[in-house]
Design a protein around this motif. Structure first.
Motif, PDB file in Angstrom:
ATOM      1  N   UNK A  85       0.164  -1.419  -0.126  1.00  0.00           N
ATOM      2  CA  UNK A  85       0.188  -0.011  -0.072  1.00  0.00           C
ATOM      3  C   UNK A  85       1.289   1.199   0.277  1.00  0.00           C
ATOM      4  N   UNK A  86       1.883   0.986   1.071  1.00  0.00           N
ATOM      5  CA  UNK A  86       2.883   2.478   1.051  1.00  0.00           C
ATOM      6  C   UNK A  86       3.711   3.016  -0.608  1.00  0.00           C
ATOM      7  N   UNK A  87       3.705   1.914  -1.732  1.00  0.00           N
ATOM      8  CA  UNK A  87       4.632   2.211  -3.097  1.00  0.00           C
ATOM      9  C   UNK A  87       3.202   2.714  -3.272  1.00  0.00           C
ATOM     10  N   UNK A  88       2.430   2.008  -3.915  1.00  0.00           N
ATOM     11  CA  UNK A  88       0.787   2.116  -4.446  1.00  0.00           C
ATOM     12  C   UNK A  88       0.493   3.818  -3.990  1.00  0.00           C
ATOM     13  N   UNK A  89       0.194   4.537  -3.050  1.00  0.00           N
ATOM     14  CA  UNK A  89      -0.404   5.102  -2.162  1.00  0.00           C
ATOM     15  C   UNK A  89       1.028   6.134  -3.128  1.00  0.00           C
ATOM     16  N   UNK A  90       2.534   6.073  -2.793  1.00  0.00           N
ATOM     17  CA  UNK A  90       3.366   7.174  -3.182  1.00  0.00           C
ATOM     18  C   UNK A  90       3.055   7.696  -4.102  1.00  0.00           C
ATOM     19  N   UNK A  91       3.614   6.478  -5.402  1.00  0.00           N
ATOM     20  CA  UNK A  91       2.752   6.939  -6.472  1.00  0.00           C
ATOM     21  C   UNK A  91       2.143   7.466  -6.684  1.00  0.00           C
ATOM     22  N   UNK A 130      -7.501  14.892  -4.608  1.00  0.00           N
ATOM     23  CA  UNK A 130      -7.370  15.879  -5.962  1.00  0.00           C
ATOM     24  C   UNK A 130      -5.883  15.156  -6.722  1.00  0.00           C
ATOM     25  N   UNK A 131      -5.178  14.635  -5.645  1.00  0.00           N
ATOM     26  CA  UNK A 131      -4.013  14.343  -6.455  1.00  0.00           C
ATOM     27  C   UNK A 131      -3.801  12.785  -6.698  1.00  0.00           C
ATOM     28  N   UNK A 132      -4.207  12.331  -5.883  1.00  0.00           N
ATOM     29  CA  UNK A 132      -4.464  10.397  -6.336  1.00  0.00           C
ATOM     30  C   UNK A 132      -5.705   9.861  -7.150  1.00  0.00           C
ATOM     31  N   UNK A 133      -6.281  10.939  -6.914  1.00  0.00           N
ATOM     32  CA  UNK A 133      -8.088  10.802  -8.072  1.00  0.00           C
ATOM     33  C   UNK A 133      -8.438   8.963  -7.783  1.00  0.00           C
ATOM     34  N   UNK A 134      -8.921   8.586  -8.919  1.00  0.00           N
ATOM     35  CA  UNK A 134      -9.247   7.621  -8.549  1.00  0.00           C
ATOM     36  C   UNK A 134      -9.045   6.202  -8.357  1.00  0.00           C
ATOM     37  N   UNK A 135      -7.930   6.256  -8.275  1.00  0.00           N
ATOM     38  CA  UNK A 135      -6.968   5.020  -8.182  1.00  0.00           C
ATOM     39  C   UNK A 135      -6.294   5.061  -6.211  1.00  0.00           C
ATOM     40  N   UNK A 136      -6.233   6.612  -5.772  1.00  0.00           N
ATOM     41  CA  UNK A 136      -6.405   6.412  -4.541  1.00  0.00           C
ATOM     42  C   UNK A 136      -7.702   6.170  -4.090  1.00  0.00           C
ATOM     43  N   UNK A 137      -8.622   6.441  -4.581  1.00  0.00           N
ATOM     44  CA  UNK A 137     -10.041   6.267  -3.799  1.00  0.00           C
ATOM     45  C   UNK A 137     -10.011   4.699  -3.303  1.00  0.00           C
TER      46      UNK A 137
END
Length: 156
Positions: A85-91, A130-137
């Motif tokens: 999760x850390x790597x994906x969220x950081x991206x 706003x930064x992470x969009x649908x992927x972060x959601x």
């Protein structure tokens, strides 16, 4: 210090400090259980491991307060996360990583039972939409599901 002030200070130190139970609130999950405090902590950790999340941090004032002669109910914050999760969220949002690890909160009730509560990961990560969009959601929703499963397993 006068005898009266010293007596009052002693009495206040001897009284258990508690702000009461955690009430349901927006963006939180609150699970009252019949489990004892220490047992619920162990069960949260075991359930987190079963759901692929690591205990990254733990903190609580209970022991330190006791060493100062102050009795307070059991109180433990358990931070859960994993590197995937850390790597994906950081991206998606560097700023969002300030929220890791996402925490569960175990509190002891006056009757000896414990409550498990936590902010929903989707609520915690919402300011970064706003930064992470649908992927972060989507990642936040995955964490919501894991946290719900952890809570369900820990309460059994």
């Amino acid at each position: 210090m006068s005898f009266k002030r010293l007596t009052i200070a002693f009495l206040l130190a001897a009284v258990p400090a508690s702000a009461g139970s955690i009430a349901p609130r927006d963006g939180w999950a609150v699970h009252q259980t019949s489990k004892p405090y220490e047992e619920l902590i162990l069960d949260v950790k075991a359930a987190a491991k079963a759901e692929g999340l690591n205990v990254v941090t733990q903190a609580g004032p209970t022991g330190a307060a006791a060493s100062r002669g102050i009795t307070i109910p059991g109180n433990r914050v358990i931070g859960l996360f994993n590197n995937e999760f850390a790597v994906k969220i950081l991206a998606l949002s560097t700023a969002a990583m300030i929220e890791a690890p996402v925490r569960m909160y175990v509190t002891e009730e006056d009757d000896g039972s414990a409550t498990l509560s936590y902010k929903l990961p989707s609520h915690v990560l919402a300011p970064y939409a706003d930064e992470g969009g649908a992927e972060l959601a989507g990642l936040a929703d995955q964490l919501d599901r894991r946290f719900a499963l952890i809570a369900e397993q820990a309460q059994k």
